[in-house]
Design an enzyme around this catalytic site. Structure first.
Site, PDB file in Angstrom:
ATOM      1  N   GLU A 151      -2.735   7.557  -6.359  1.00 51.64           N
ATOM      2  CA  GLU A 151      -2.977   6.510  -7.353  1.00 51.64           C
ATOM      3  C   GLU A 151      -4.120   6.914  -8.272  1.00 51.64           C
ATOM      4  O   GLU A 151      -5.181   7.319  -7.787  1.00 51.64           O
ATOM      5  CB  GLU A 151      -3.275   5.176  -6.662  1.00 51.64           C
ATOM      6  CG  GLU A 151      -2.059   4.648  -5.903  1.00 51.64           C
ATOM      7  CD  GLU A 151      -2.208   3.213  -5.396  1.00 51.64           C
ATOM      8  OE1 GLU A 151      -3.333   2.676  -5.446  1.00 51.64           O
ATOM      9  OE2 GLU A 151      -1.201   2.637  -4.965  1.00 51.64           O
ATOM     10  N   HIS A 154      -0.188   0.193  -9.408  1.00 53.14           N
ATOM     11  CA  HIS A 154      -0.939  -0.778  -8.596  1.00 53.14           C
ATOM     12  C   HIS A 154      -1.525  -1.896  -9.470  1.00 53.14           C
ATOM     13  O   HIS A 154      -2.729  -2.157  -9.464  1.00 53.14           O
ATOM     14  CB  HIS A 154      -2.058  -0.089  -7.807  1.00 53.14           C
ATOM     15  CG  HIS A 154      -2.349  -0.766  -6.503  1.00 53.14           C
ATOM     16  ND1 HIS A 154      -2.731  -0.089  -5.369  1.00 53.14           N
ATOM     17  CD2 HIS A 154      -2.301  -2.073  -6.141  1.00 53.14           C
ATOM     18  CE1 HIS A 154      -2.925  -0.932  -4.375  1.00 53.14           C
ATOM     19  NE2 HIS A 154      -2.671  -2.148  -4.819  1.00 53.14           N
ATOM     20  N   ARG A 185       0.839  -1.190   0.000  1.00 55.93           N
ATOM     21  CA  ARG A 185       0.000   0.000   0.000  1.00 55.93           C
ATOM     22  C   ARG A 185       0.878   1.245   0.000  1.00 55.93           C
ATOM     23  O   ARG A 185       1.924   1.290   0.651  1.00 55.93           O
ATOM     24  CB  ARG A 185      -0.929   0.037   1.240  1.00 55.93           C
ATOM     25  CG  ARG A 185      -2.126  -0.894   1.155  1.00 55.93           C
ATOM     26  CD  ARG A 185      -3.123  -0.425   0.099  1.00 55.93           C
ATOM     27  NE  ARG A 185      -4.302  -1.262   0.030  1.00 55.93           N
ATOM     28  CZ  ARG A 185      -4.447  -2.329  -0.742  1.00 55.93           C
ATOM     29  NH1 ARG A 185      -3.430  -2.732  -1.485  1.00 55.93           N
ATOM     30  NH2 ARG A 185      -5.573  -3.000  -0.760  1.00 55.93           N
TER      31      ARG A 185
END
Length: 310
Positions: A262, A283, A233
């Protein structure tokens, strides 16, 4: 005749999972007319990337369960759910192999300076004599977080590269069966891992305790030619501290599949990306057909099983 429970799907799910859900639920999707009433009517939600904040939860008086695509639940206000008794059902393990493979891929690409070489090659020929790299065979890999993903990262490194494994987990019991087949050293404290590992791979959730876990001090304690991987994360690694440490010549490289912003943008990360020993991806650890299918189906089935017991 039993009436199917109704579920509102807030995000895009794998088409096969949506069709499966329709056999179990009365499915309401974003394009349906009834969707506009989801806050006041929803008893059950299926989410993937949407934020379910405390305000959202307060606006859903009938909500009892949330099916979550993937393992991370940091976008769901867990405290607000707990106060209301709303069950959060995520899918741990569904994408573990896929994320693990990306973590290893990032480490290998950094070890062989793939980004640096390919960027240089775009503007001029690169003599092989000017290239350098690291061999990961029989090096030491540090795993922070010994869950499904961390275990599979350890298995890949040890099975393919005969690495030593040093692992730390503040919560996993010492005798946990899932790690018994892996030759490893269990660190007694987090601080043991950075100073010993040639590769550090992070596989923990973002919590108040883990935010900025890897900051300037921890990076300075790592070996000069160490590799840092964050496929967990954004926020676990202090990004400004990482950019500073890299600019000062610390670390062989860093691989980030997770960022505080993100998807990451050049406006925010230009300084970090100036370092050609950084590989940054948006991601994508679970961005495989297999993982998307498994996570979506798991979210649907978990939600249905829970509601069936109420």
């Amino acid at each position: 005749m039993t009436t199917k429970p109704t579920v509102y799907i807030l995000d895009q799910f794998h088409p096969a999972a949506v069709e499966h859900a329709k056999t179990l639920f009365n499915v309401i999707q974003t394009e349906d007319e009834e969707f506009k009433n989801w806050r006041q009517n929803a008893k059950a939600l299926l989410v993937r990337g949407s934020y379910v904040t405390a305000d959202v939860i307060a606006s859903c008086p009938n909500l009892v369960a949330i099916g979550k695509h993937g393992v991370g639940i940091d976008k769901i206000d867990q405290e607000a759910c707990a106060k209301r008794g709303i069950k959060i059902l995520n899918t741990p393990g569904a994408n573990a192999r896929d994320v693990a493979e990306l973590a290893v891929t990032l480490a290998l690409a950094l070890a062989r300076c793939i980004r640096s070489i390919t960027v240089r090659q775009m503007s001029q020929p690169v003599p092989k004599e000017s290239c350098n790299g690291l061999t990961l065979y029989q090096r030491t890999v540090g795993i922070i977080g010994m869950g499904n993903i961390g275990r599979q990262v350890a298995e890949i490194f040890q099975g393919g590269y005969d690495t030593d494994i040093i692992a730390f987990d503040a919560f996993l019991p010492e005798d946990h069966e899932s790690w018994q087949h892996i030759r490893h050293t269990r660190a007694k404290s987090f601080e043991e891992v950075p100073v010993k590992a040639d590769v550090i791979s992070l596989h923990i959730p973002l919590t108040p305790e883990t935010r900025d876990l890897i900051s300037y001090e921890q990076i300075r304690s790592m070996k000069k030619d160490a590799i840092l991987i964050n496929a967990a994360r954004g926020g676990i690694v202090n990004e400004e501290d990482l950019a500073r440490a890299l600019s000062e010549g610390h670390l062989w490289g860093a691989g980030l599949d997770c960022h505080e912003q993100e998807p990451p943008t050049a406006e925010k990360y230009a300084k970090l990306w100036e370092n050609l020993n950084v590989i940054s991806t948006p991601h994508i650890g679970a961005a495989t057909s297999r993982a998307q299918y498994a996570s979506a189906m798991g979210a649907v089935n978990n939600l249905y099983e829970y509601l069936s017991k109420l």
